[in-house]
Scaffold this motif. Structure first.
Motif, short mmCIF file in Angstrom:
data_model
loop_
_atom_site.label_atom_id
_atom_site.label_comp_id
_atom_site.label_asym_id
_atom_site.label_seq_id
_atom_site.Cartn_x
_atom_site.Cartn_y
_atom_site.Cartn_z
N GLN A 153 0.58 -0.76 0.45
CA GLN A 153 -0.03 0.15 -0.09
C GLN A 153 0.88 1.56 0.56
O GLN A 153 0.58 2.01 -0.98
N ALA A 154 1.91 1.23 0.90
CA ALA A 154 2.84 2.51 0.68
C ALA A 154 3.32 2.32 -0.29
O ALA A 154 3.67 3.97 -0.73
N VAL A 155 3.71 1.91 -0.81
CA VAL A 155 5.11 1.56 -2.34
C VAL A 155 3.84 2.36 -3.18
O VAL A 155 3.92 3.03 -4.00
N ALA A 156 2.49 1.81 -3.24
CA ALA A 156 1.08 2.23 -4.06
C ALA A 156 1.07 3.83 -4.31
O ALA A 156 1.15 3.73 -4.77
N ASN A 157 0.89 4.13 -2.77
CA ASN A 157 0.67 5.55 -2.93
C ASN A 157 1.61 6.34 -3.44
O ASN A 157 1.99 7.30 -3.31
N GLU A 158 3.41 6.10 -2.92
CA GLU A 158 4.14 6.69 -3.31
C GLU A 158 5.33 6.84 -3.91
O GLU A 158 5.76 7.74 -3.90
N LEU A 159 5.05 5.73 -4.30
CA LEU A 159 6.42 5.12 -5.75
C LEU A 159 5.43 5.58 -6.88
O LEU A 159 4.19 5.21 -7.30
N ASN A 160 5.93 6.55 -7.53
CA ASN A 160 5.68 6.12 -9.23
C ASN A 160 6.78 6.20 -10.06
O ASN A 160 7.98 6.47 -10.29
N LEU A 161 6.71 4.90 -10.84
CA LEU A 161 7.90 3.90 -11.81
C LEU A 161 7.59 4.81 -13.02
O LEU A 161 6.30 4.95 -13.37
#
Length: 167
Positions: A55-63
């Motif tokens: 959830q944190a990676v999906a919210n914070e990381l734009n690949l």
């Protein structure tokens, strides 16, 4: 380098060799370059940690395009085990019910024996809470073993009760 026509070419003629700073090795998987981030968790079960981290990676990381994130390691093994257990456990219970019915020839006695399973499971969960354990693959295997022991003890008790009633 020897060409197909047998001619010898010096490596310096076709390349430039230099020592430069860079990664110590280049890893690839499925024909894609990759990098690894290792995480050691404590105080929370693996599944909960990964869900929170996803959830944190999906919210914070734009690949950028061409990049992806894959959760691997013990989490991947846990998912495989859950998938297998989702059909192994019901199949095992069905086989146990059939074998118990073939042995006792009465569904009432089979249900009495199967009633030991929820009691054993509740005891196992209470012990996990008391000892502050998190659910893991090993704990799941322990619950399977606990279920086997509970059914075995139920069978022994029922056999002796049946013998006592017959006398």
């Amino acid at each position: 380098i020897i060409t197909p026509s047998g001619q010898r070419i010096s490596l310096a003629d076709v390349s430039t060799i230099a020592v430069e700073n860079g990664p110590p090795d280049i890893k690839s998987e499925n024909a894609r370059l990759n990098g690894w981030t290792l995480v050691d968790i404590e105080g929370v079960d693996l599944g909960s940690y990964v869900k929170t981290a996803q959830q944190a990676v999906a919210n914070e990381l734009n690949l950028p395009g061409g990049y992806s994130v894959k959760w691997s390691g013990q989490y991947e093994y846990m998912l495989r085990a859950q998938e297998r257990l989702s059909y192994v456990i019901p199949l095992t219970l069905a086989i146990i019910v059939i074998l118990l019915y073939l042995n006792f020839r009465r569904m009432t006695e089979v249900l009495i024996i199967l009633a030991t399973l929820p009691v054993a499971a509740v005891g196992g969960v209470l012990l996990m809470v008391a000892l502050d354990f998190n659910f893991s693959i090993a704990v799941g295997v322990g619950f399977i073993a606990l279920s086997g022991v509970a059914v075995e003890i139920g069978i022994i008790m029922l056999v002796y009760l049946n013998q006592a009633f017959d006398e």
